[in-house]
Scaffold this motif. Sequence first.
Motif, PDB file in Angstrom:
ATOM      1  N   GLY A 183     -15.220 -11.561 -15.354  1.00 48.34           N
ATOM      2  CA  GLY A 183     -16.613 -11.560 -15.616  1.00 48.34           C
ATOM      3  C   GLY A 183     -17.588 -12.513 -15.555  1.00 48.34           C
ATOM      4  N   SER A 184     -16.886 -13.631 -15.073  1.00 48.48           N
ATOM      5  CA  SER A 184     -17.686 -14.995 -14.946  1.00 48.48           C
ATOM      6  C   SER A 184     -17.195 -15.885 -13.703  1.00 48.48           C
ATOM      7  CB  SER A 184     -17.861 -15.766 -16.085  1.00 48.48           C
ATOM      8  OG  SER A 184     -16.558 -16.196 -16.570  1.00 48.48           O
ATOM      9  N   GLU A 185     -18.000 -16.831 -13.474  1.00 49.10           N
ATOM     10  CA  GLU A 185     -17.398 -17.633 -12.299  1.00 49.10           C
ATOM     11  C   GLU A 185     -16.544 -19.018 -13.100  1.00 49.10           C
ATOM     12  OE1 GLU A 185     -20.224 -19.360  -9.504  1.00 49.10           O
ATOM     13  OE2 GLU A 185     -21.218 -17.330  -9.445  1.00 49.10           O
ATOM     14  N   ILE A 186     -15.255 -18.680 -13.077  1.00 52.23           N
ATOM     15  CA  ILE A 186     -14.315 -19.497 -13.617  1.00 52.23           C
ATOM     16  C   ILE A 186     -13.517 -20.320 -12.430  1.00 52.23           C
ATOM     17  CG2 ILE A 186     -12.192 -19.954 -14.903  1.00 52.23           C
ATOM     18  CD1 ILE A 186     -14.401 -18.978 -16.479  1.00 52.23           C
ATOM     19  N   ALA A 187     -13.806 -21.683 -12.453  1.00 51.27           N
ATOM     20  CA  ALA A 187     -13.326 -22.494 -11.233  1.00 51.27           C
ATOM     21  C   ALA A 187     -11.679 -22.799 -11.622  1.00 51.27           C
ATOM     22  CB  ALA A 187     -14.119 -23.640 -11.063  1.00 51.27           C
ATOM     23  N   LEU A 188     -11.396 -22.983 -12.629  1.00 49.51           N
ATOM     24  CA  LEU A 188      -9.938 -23.277 -13.068  1.00 49.51           C
ATOM     25  C   LEU A 188      -9.456 -22.586 -14.400  1.00 49.51           C
ATOM     26  CD1 LEU A 188      -7.404 -25.250 -12.675  1.00 49.51           C
ATOM     27  CD2 LEU A 188      -8.715 -27.056 -14.113  1.00 49.51           C
ATOM     28  N   VAL A 189      -8.434 -21.948 -14.451  1.00 54.82           N
ATOM     29  CA  VAL A 189      -7.557 -21.379 -15.735  1.00 54.82           C
ATOM     30  C   VAL A 189      -6.686 -22.487 -16.180  1.00 54.82           C
ATOM     31  CG1 VAL A 189      -6.557 -19.611 -16.737  1.00 54.82           C
ATOM     32  CG2 VAL A 189      -8.380 -19.116 -15.008  1.00 54.82           C
ATOM     33  N   VAL A 190      -6.519 -22.999 -17.279  1.00 50.97           N
ATOM     34  CA  VAL A 190      -5.480 -23.829 -17.862  1.00 50.97           C
ATOM     35  C   VAL A 190      -4.943 -23.171 -18.778  1.00 50.97           C
ATOM     36  CG1 VAL A 190      -5.091 -25.832 -19.157  1.00 50.97           C
ATOM     37  CG2 VAL A 190      -7.011 -25.983 -17.757  1.00 50.97           C
ATOM     38  N   THR A 191      -3.639 -22.435 -18.612  1.00 49.81           N
ATOM     39  CA  THR A 191      -2.979 -21.720 -19.442  1.00 49.81           C
ATOM     40  C   THR A 191      -1.343 -22.203 -19.748  1.00 49.81           C
ATOM     41  OG1 THR A 191      -2.266 -19.352 -19.721  1.00 49.81           O
ATOM     42  CG2 THR A 191      -2.425 -20.381 -17.354  1.00 49.81           C
ATOM     43  N   GLU A 192      -0.913 -21.913 -20.586  1.00 46.04           N
ATOM     44  CA  GLU A 192       0.446 -21.884 -21.132  1.00 46.04           C
ATOM     45  C   GLU A 192       1.273 -20.994 -19.936  1.00 46.04           C
ATOM     46  OE1 GLU A 192       4.227 -22.658 -22.180  1.00 46.04           O
ATOM     47  OE2 GLU A 192       2.535 -23.691 -23.122  1.00 46.04           O
ATOM     48  N   LEU A 193       2.292 -21.346 -19.814  1.00 45.87           N
ATOM     49  CA  LEU A 193       2.831 -20.503 -18.700  1.00 45.87           C
ATOM     50  C   LEU A 193       3.217 -19.118 -19.155  1.00 45.87           C
ATOM     51  CD1 LEU A 193       3.914 -20.773 -15.805  1.00 45.87           C
ATOM     52  CD2 LEU A 193       6.107 -21.860 -16.400  1.00 45.87           C
ATOM     53  N   TYR A 194       3.979 -19.275 -20.176  1.00 45.64           N
ATOM     54  CA  TYR A 194       4.315 -18.035 -20.728  1.00 45.64           C
ATOM     55  C   TYR A 194       3.535 -17.662 -22.268  1.00 45.64           C
ATOM     56  CZ  TYR A 194       8.332 -19.041 -17.811  1.00 45.64           C
ATOM     57  OH  TYR A 194       9.270 -19.374 -17.124  1.00 45.64           O
ATOM     58  N   LEU A 195       2.599 -16.804 -22.356  1.00 42.09           N
ATOM     59  CA  LEU A 195       1.739 -16.540 -23.449  1.00 42.09           C
ATOM     60  C   LEU A 195       2.796 -15.329 -24.264  1.00 42.09           C
ATOM     61  CD1 LEU A 195      -1.558 -15.834 -21.864  1.00 42.09           C
ATOM     62  CD2 LEU A 195      -0.735 -17.769 -23.238  1.00 42.09           C
ATOM     63  N   PRO A 196       2.772 -15.503 -25.493  1.00 38.98           N
ATOM     64  CA  PRO A 196       3.813 -14.894 -26.522  1.00 38.98           C
ATOM     65  C   PRO A 196       3.415 -13.238 -26.660  1.00 38.98           C
ATOM     66  CG  PRO A 196       2.279 -16.106 -27.778  1.00 38.98           C
ATOM     67  CD  PRO A 196       1.903 -16.475 -26.436  1.00 38.98           C
ATOM     68  N   VAL A 197       2.181 -12.790 -26.460  1.00 34.86           N
ATOM     69  CA  VAL A 197       1.837 -11.443 -26.808  1.00 34.86           C
ATOM     70  C   VAL A 197       1.367 -10.825 -25.382  1.00 34.86           C
ATOM     71  CG1 VAL A 197       0.377  -9.963 -28.297  1.00 34.86           C
ATOM     72  CG2 VAL A 197       1.209 -12.095 -29.107  1.00 34.86           C
ATOM     73  N   GLY A 198       1.465  -9.448 -25.546  1.00 33.36           N
ATOM     74  CA  GLY A 198       1.061  -8.449 -24.488  1.00 33.36           C
ATOM     75  C   GLY A 198       1.922  -8.382 -23.303  1.00 33.36           C
ATOM     76  N   ARG A 199       1.551  -7.250 -22.823  1.00 35.40           N
ATOM     77  CA  ARG A 199       2.332  -6.657 -21.601  1.00 35.40           C
ATOM     78  C   ARG A 199       2.326  -7.521 -20.504  1.00 35.40           C
ATOM     79  NH1 ARG A 199       0.534  -1.376 -18.803  1.00 35.40           N
ATOM     80  NH2 ARG A 199       1.012  -2.353 -16.716  1.00 35.40           N
ATOM     81  N   SER A 200       1.223  -8.415 -20.338  1.00 34.27           N
ATOM     82  CA  SER A 200       1.040  -9.371 -19.020  1.00 34.27           C
ATOM     83  C   SER A 200       1.281 -11.006 -19.831  1.00 34.27           C
ATOM     84  CB  SER A 200      -0.325  -9.504 -18.847  1.00 34.27           C
ATOM     85  OG  SER A 200      -0.440  -9.424 -17.398  1.00 34.27           O
ATOM     86  N   ARG A 201       2.399 -11.086 -20.047  1.00 34.21           N
ATOM     87  CA  ARG A 201       2.821 -12.436 -20.838  1.00 34.21           C
ATOM     88  C   ARG A 201       2.366 -13.464 -19.985  1.00 34.21           C
ATOM     89  NH1 ARG A 201       7.849 -13.738 -23.367  1.00 34.21           N
ATOM     90  NH2 ARG A 201       8.051 -14.706 -21.389  1.00 34.21           N
TER      91      ARG A 201
END
Length: 138
Positions: free
Chosen positions: A45-63
Amino acid sequence: MHSSKILLVQQSADSAIYLRSRLESKGYTVVEAADAASAMNVVNGSEIALVVTELYLPVGRSRCLARSIGKSRALSRTKILAYTAHGKRQDRAWARRIGADGYVITRSGEERFLSVVDHLMIKPSTPRRSARQPKDLT
């Protein structure tokens, strides 16, 4: 127009607060999401240039948020930085295969993290190919 907006997805609230303050002190606009599903809503929904994320997220189908972004043609210009505690060789190789543009192990420290963010934010954004090819991670 070049976006300086970063989406931050971290498991630890303390880590997210700290990283947000450091990124904002460098002039970046930071948006946060609590999980992969929320992050996908934000990034779509927005113009995000960079996503900083943990490699494995603990919850959800799309970990793995990085994989979800990497598979999306609509997000082919969104860069991904895996900022993670997972430092095994196979974790880094997997991050490369799913399309992470950078990989920083949390214990590498703040300076390394900020250096990689700066590098990715100034690097020209080019669309990813539909089939990700292995590449060197920053």
